[in-house]
Design an enzyme around this catalytic site. Structure first.
Site: not given
Ligand code: PLP
Length: 388
Positions: A55, A205, A108, A180
């Site tokens: 961890r 992604k 998101y 992000d």
């Molecule tokens: C722009 C964006 N940020 C963060 C996330 C969150 O990521 P995760 O699904 O890996 O937890 C997503 C998920 O779709 C996303 O599209």
């Protein structure tokens, strides 16, 4: 864009950073998957090789973190079990009771849910503004503002925000800027090079790229912030497994190749939709009609693989179209080699209250496209026949 600070080009770093063969041992060209949960000690008071427990640190995760830092031109990276785990750990490290956050109004849905349903319980206040206007960010900042949080391009409306200008506004007020960068990927845009404090990624992604792993990452250069977040990476424990680290490492080796093809294909799909009579608006930063086209050209190396478009006739027409597609799969997520479509109002952004969705322009007929790396003519043919 400023030149990359690192010695090697992006493709070389994508293939090699963090995975140089250890010629003193076995010489593996691929970092082994270290499945050990714990590490034996030669001396009771000194961890052998610096590792204690997986961890806290694991060799496969260390390799991944070195790769991710290199790709974002950051001094440090920390890997997590999901993008949301990365976001939560960062917020826990920076925010406390009474802290204020200025956030983009087109984020998101999961990030909005984290702000609204989890952080508000701890008396963290959030003000949502249109981050396309740095002046709106400036006006929303208060004495208690610790963080400005934005996406560029945003999800799902593909707004492009001036990261350099917003980072300046935030840092003048003593706040950090968190970008992000999931939609762009580090190949297309490096927020830290533009003045941001932290780049956040859902490595699920584009970085992973094959829809076979869920992961997240934070890339940053500030040494004190790094120590604080690293402490919480271990304290909270939302870390990725060694196998998941291997999958993200493997996927990331072709990021530069995939992003070029994603961008080429998305441009073809965007052009097709923008002249199709059944669509009323196409949001893609590579189209000259995009309101921030000039900014996107300055800030992004390519327009990327994501776009959204409003289908006339609302949700009933979306349902019909989705039922007829053969190559595009109807699924949440994005950034994999396969093309996906989704309806934000009923899928990724269903947790955003309807009135907020309508206020910012997420209509019931909006479709978000994650354009994959298939043959572009097949993608267009799939859409053409499904729309006929
Ligand atoms: C722009 C964006 N940020 C963060 C996330 C969150 O990521 P995760 O699904 O890996 O937890 C997503 C998920 O779709 C996303 O599209």
């Amino acid at each position: 864009m400023p030149p990359r600070r690192e010695k090697f080009g992006f493709g070389t770093r994508a293939v090699h950073a963090g995975e140089e063969p250890n010629l003193k041992a076995t010489g593996d060209v691929v970092s082994p998957i270290h499945m050990s949960a714990t590490f034996a000690r030669r001396d009771v008071d000194r961890p052998t090789g610096g590792l204690e427990y997986s961890r806290t640190g694991n060799p496969t995760r260390i390799a991944l973190e070195a790769r991710l830092a290199s790709l974002e031109c950051a001094k440090h990276a920390l890997a997590f079990s999901s993008g949301m785990a990365a976001e939560t750990t960062l917020m826990l490290s920076v925010l406390s009771k009474g802290s204020h956050v200025v956030a983009g109004d087109d984020l998101y849905g999961g990030t909005v849910r984290l702000f609204e349903k989890t952080l508000r319980k701890f008396d963290v206040n959030i003000t949502y503004v249109d981050t396309r206007r740095p002046s709106a960010v400036r006006n929303a900042i208060k004495g208690t503002t610790k963080m400005v949080w934005l996406e560029s391009p945003s999800n799902p409306l593909m707004h492009v925000c001036d990261i350099r200008a917003i980072s300046k506004v935030a840092s003048e007020a003593g706040a950090m800027t968190v970008v992000d960068n999931t939609f762009a990927s580090p190949y297309i845009q490096n927020p830290l090079e533009l003045g941001a404090t932290v780049a956040v990624h859902s490595t699920t992604k584009y970085i992973g790229g094959h829809s076979d792993v869920v992961g997240g990452a934070l890339m940053l250069s500030d040494p004190e912030l790094f120590e604080a977040v690293k402490f919480n990476q271990n304290a909270v424990g939302a870390v990725p497994s060694p196998f998941d680290c291997f999958l993200v490492l493997r996927g990331s080796k072709t990021l530069h190749l995939r992003m070029q093809r994603h961008s080429e294909n998305a441009a073809v799909v965007a052009e097709f939709l923008s002249v199709h009579p059944k669509f009323s608006g196409v949001h893609y930063p590579g189209l000259k009609v995009h309101p921030q086209y000039a900014l996107a050209r300055r800030q992004m190396r390519l327009p990327g693989g994501m776009l959204s478009a409003e289908l006339k006739g609302g949700f009933q027409q979306v349902r019909k179209l989705f039922g007829r597609l053969r190559i595009f799969s109807v699924a949440e997520s994005l950034g994999g080699v396969e093309s996906l479509v989704e309806n934000p109002a009923t899928m990724t952004h269903a947790s955003v209250p309807r009135e907020r969705r309508e206020k910012i322009g997420i209509g019931d007929g909006l479709i978000r496209f994650s354009v994959g790396v298939e043959d572009p003519s097949d993608l267009v043919a799939d859409l053409r026949s499904a729309l006929a």
